[in-house]
Structure formats: C-alpha cells, structure tokens
Enzyme design. Structure first.
Site, short mmCIF file in Angstrom:
data_model
loop_
_atom_site.label_atom_id
_atom_site.label_comp_id
_atom_site.label_asym_id
_atom_site.label_seq_id
_atom_site.Cartn_x
_atom_site.Cartn_y
_atom_site.Cartn_z
N GLY A 83 1.01 -1.10 -0.25
CA GLY A 83 -0.35 -0.31 -0.03
C GLY A 83 0.69 1.43 0.20
O GLY A 83 0.00 3.10 0.42
N VAL A 95 -2.14 -7.74 -2.61
CA VAL A 95 -1.98 -8.36 -1.25
C VAL A 95 -2.85 -9.88 -1.25
O VAL A 95 -3.21 -10.95 -0.31
CB VAL A 95 -2.12 -8.04 -0.35
CG1 VAL A 95 -1.13 -6.71 -0.36
CG2 VAL A 95 -3.39 -6.70 0.27
N TYR A 108 -15.53 -3.24 7.74
CA TYR A 108 -13.74 -2.36 8.45
C TYR A 108 -13.06 -3.01 9.78
O TYR A 108 -12.00 -3.03 9.70
CB TYR A 108 -13.74 -1.17 7.89
CG TYR A 108 -12.73 0.33 8.14
CD1 TYR A 108 -11.68 -0.30 6.69
CD2 TYR A 108 -12.12 0.29 8.99
CE1 TYR A 108 -10.14 0.40 7.21
CE2 TYR A 108 -11.24 1.12 9.12
CZ TYR A 108 -10.02 0.99 7.63
OH TYR A 108 -8.97 1.34 8.17
P1 NAI Z 1 -4.71 4.85 0.44
O1 NAI Z 1 -5.99 4.57 -0.37
O2 NAI Z 1 -4.48 6.62 -0.06
O3 NAI Z 1 -4.10 4.06 0.44
C1 NAI Z 1 -4.10 2.82 0.26
C2 NAI Z 1 -2.97 1.86 -0.85
O4 NAI Z 1 -3.87 0.38 -0.62
C3 NAI Z 1 -3.77 2.57 -2.17
O5 NAI Z 1 -2.13 2.70 -3.05
C4 NAI Z 1 -4.17 1.22 -2.87
O6 NAI Z 1 -3.69 1.10 -4.14
C5 NAI Z 1 -3.45 0.31 -2.58
N1 NAI Z 1 -4.41 -1.84 -2.05
C6 NAI Z 1 -5.45 -0.94 -1.97
N2 NAI Z 1 -5.86 -2.80 -1.71
C7 NAI Z 1 -4.66 -3.33 -1.94
C8 NAI Z 1 -4.91 -4.65 -2.51
N3 NAI Z 1 -5.11 -5.69 -2.79
N4 NAI Z 1 -3.52 -5.06 -2.59
C9 NAI Z 1 -2.10 -4.26 -2.41
N5 NAI Z 1 -2.80 -2.58 -2.31
C10 NAI Z 1 -3.76 -2.29 -2.13
O7 NAI Z 1 -5.42 4.66 2.04
P2 NAI Z 1 -4.64 5.16 3.74
O8 NAI Z 1 -5.56 6.22 4.57
O9 NAI Z 1 -3.16 5.80 3.29
O10 NAI Z 1 -4.90 3.05 4.66
C11 NAI Z 1 -3.74 2.61 4.57
C12 NAI Z 1 -3.95 1.89 5.58
O11 NAI Z 1 -4.13 2.45 6.81
C13 NAI Z 1 -5.20 1.21 5.70
O12 NAI Z 1 -5.24 -0.54 5.81
C14 NAI Z 1 -5.62 1.77 6.10
O13 NAI Z 1 -7.36 1.03 6.24
C15 NAI Z 1 -5.32 2.40 7.13
N6 NAI Z 1 -5.79 3.49 8.01
C16 NAI Z 1 -6.26 4.58 7.22
C17 NAI Z 1 -6.75 5.30 8.20
C18 NAI Z 1 -6.87 6.34 7.97
O14 NAI Z 1 -8.07 8.01 8.60
N7 NAI Z 1 -6.61 7.46 6.63
C19 NAI Z 1 -6.95 5.51 9.49
C20 NAI Z 1 -6.91 4.11 10.07
C21 NAI Z 1 -5.89 3.34 9.56
#
Ligand code: NAI
Length: 247
Positions: free
Chosen positions: A15, A62, A153
């Site tokens: 990610g 993943v 989630y």
């Molecule tokens: P984002 O959407 O900016 O980044 C997520 C990345 O994961 C993207 O680049 C996407 O292409 C990639 N991705 C999605 N499905 C995938 C797969 N099957 N295989 C490989 N890559 C995949 O989101 P963000 O906010 O940076 O999220 C990162 C992590 O942090 C996630 O696990 C999210 O659940 C967690 N998170 C985010 C919060 C928020 O408020 N933004 C709060 C708490 C946790």
C-alpha cells in the site's frame, strides 16, 4: 551524512503507493532503509518509488497468495532478505450491516485482513531464519471502538490486532517483533470521498479537533522498526489517533 535509524535495512511496504504507506516509505528512505513499494496500483507505485527515493516497486494484489509469495521471494532475493514488513494496503467502504452485500464483506476481509495474513505468511519465515525482523501492521482505531456502517472494516481491523498479538507470540523469541499501529482519521485519498458534514462532525469529536496527516503517523512506524527504539514492543497496538480512542 548522519546515521539513519534504519541504515542497512530492507523494508517492504504494501500500500506504499498512497497515503500512510507512502509516508512510511518516505520516512524509511530518509532513515537509510532500502524500500520496496508493493501496491495494486502499479503506476502510482512507480510514481511513489520515484518520489520517495525507494529502491524498487512491484505490482501486487495482497489478496493473491501466489503473487504475495512470488513478490516477497523476489524482493528477498534481490536485497538479501526483508528486514521490515509494513502492511499498509487497505480499502474502506461504508454500508450498514443489515443492508451489506456479502461480497463487500468478503472483499474487505480479503484485503484488510487476509492480505496482512498472506504477507506475514510469506515474509516472516525469512526473518525468523535470519534471526531479526520487524512487522508493522496498519490497523485502525475503528478495530478497537467500532464504527457505524463499518462493521466489515472494523471486524477486519480488530482481526489485524488479534493476528498481530498471536504472531508476535509465535516469533518474538526468534528475533521477529510484530506490532500494529491503529491510526485515527488521517487525511488521505481513502477518506477524501466522505462528506464535509461527516468530516466536520468527526473532527469536533476528536480531542485534537483535527484529522492527522500521513507524515504524523510515519514516525511511529520508524520507532517500531528501529533498534533500540522498537526493541521492547511485542504485540502492541500504538495509537497515533488525535485522541479518538484511549484503550
Ligand atoms: P490510501 O487509499 O491512500 O492507500 C491505500 C493503498 O492501498 C492504495 O495505494 C491502494 O492502491 C492500496 N491497495 C488497496 N487494495 C490493495 C490490494 N488488494 N493489494 C495491494 N494494494 C492495495 O489509504 P490510507 O489512508 O493511506 O490507508 C493505509 C492504511 O491505513 C489502510 O490499511 C487503512 O485501512 C489504514 N487506516 C487509514 C486511516 C485513515 O483515516 N486514512 C485510519 C486508520 C487506518
């Protein structure tokens, strides 16, 4: 040049093309690590690698066991092993449980929980063999407190916290430390789609009164990966969360 906290380490960041994963990749590069960004979005992974100075990038879904096995093996081969694994790939959608399409449930569990299992499954054995490793799983404060219309989630993220503790118990004595980070709301593309009203209400709930920024989460991932900073963390869930939950 001053010594970085992660000099000589190789990190695989899933990610890493966006948001929190990208900020962690950037922070790790600054601390001297060789970073490989693995993401389903191949063009953005390439952009992120160029933008952060990461050593490489890979297209990876993943949820695909064969692909996870192949990419981890290739990265380990090319860099002499993977020292740090950051599981940041994730997806977020909203739906009340009583109306949820079962496919949405399955897809969320597949990416947000099974994806973490698969990456650990194929990366941790090499760490244990070499006697050193750090795994940092990005959970969420919603895995602790739950969220309306977010049962899929929240269940996946609570699962990540349970997986983290269990794997930590299995591999700590072989030098592999497994921990989680449960951020609060962070301004990334993942939350860009939510309504202004929801965002305003959520911000008002937070003791800090604002969402976090990805670069405010990344230092916790540096701490957990570093020696000696991370040496005593085993199965913990750290909460850079603007005060959203106090477990
Ligand atoms: P984002 O959407 O900016 O980044 C997520 C990345 O994961 C993207 O680049 C996407 O292409 C990639 N991705 C999605 N499905 C995938 C797969 N099957 N295989 C490989 N890559 C995949 O989101 P963000 O906010 O940076 O999220 C990162 C992590 O942090 C996630 O696990 C999210 O659940 C967690 N998170 C985010 C919060 C928020 O408020 N933004 C709060 C708490 C946790």
């Amino acid at each position: 040049m001053s010594a970085g906290a992660l000099d000589g380490r190789t990190a695989l960041v899933t990610g890493g093309a966006s948001g929190i994963g990208r900020a962690i990749a950037q922070a790790y590069v600054r601390e001297g690590a060789r970073v490989v960004i693995a993401d389903r979005d191949a063009p953005r992974a390439a952009d992120a690698a160029a933008g952060t100075g990461a050593a490489g990038h890979a297209a990876l879904d993943v949820t695909d066991p064969a692909a996870v096995e192949a990419v981890s093996a290739a990265v380990a081969r090319e860099h002499g092993g993977i020292d740090i694994l950051v599981n940041a790939a994730g997806i977020l959608t909203e739906a009340p449980l009583t109306e949820m399409d079962p496919r949405l449930w399955s897809e969320t569990l597949a990416v947000d929980l099974t994806g973490v299992f698969l990456c650990c499954r194929y990366v941790v054995p090499g760490m244990a063999e070499r006697g050193w490793g750090r795994v940092i799983n990005i959970a969420s404060q919603l895995g602790i407190k739950g969220g309306r219309s977010l049962s899929h989630y929240a269940a996946a993220k609570a699962g990540v916290i349970g997986l983290t503790k269990s794997l930590a118990l299995e591999v700590a004595e072989r030098g592999v430390l497994v921990n989680a980070i449960a951020p609060g709301p962070v301004d990334t593309p993942m939350v860009a789609g939510i309504t202004a009203e929801w965002k305003a209400a959520k911000q008002a709930e937070l003791p800090l009164g604002r969402f976090g920024r990805p670069e405010e989460v990344a230092p916790t991932a540096v701490l957990l990966a570093s020696d000696p900073g991370g040496n005593l963390y085993v199965g913990q869930t750290l909460g850079p969360n603007s005060g959203d939950v106090m477990p």
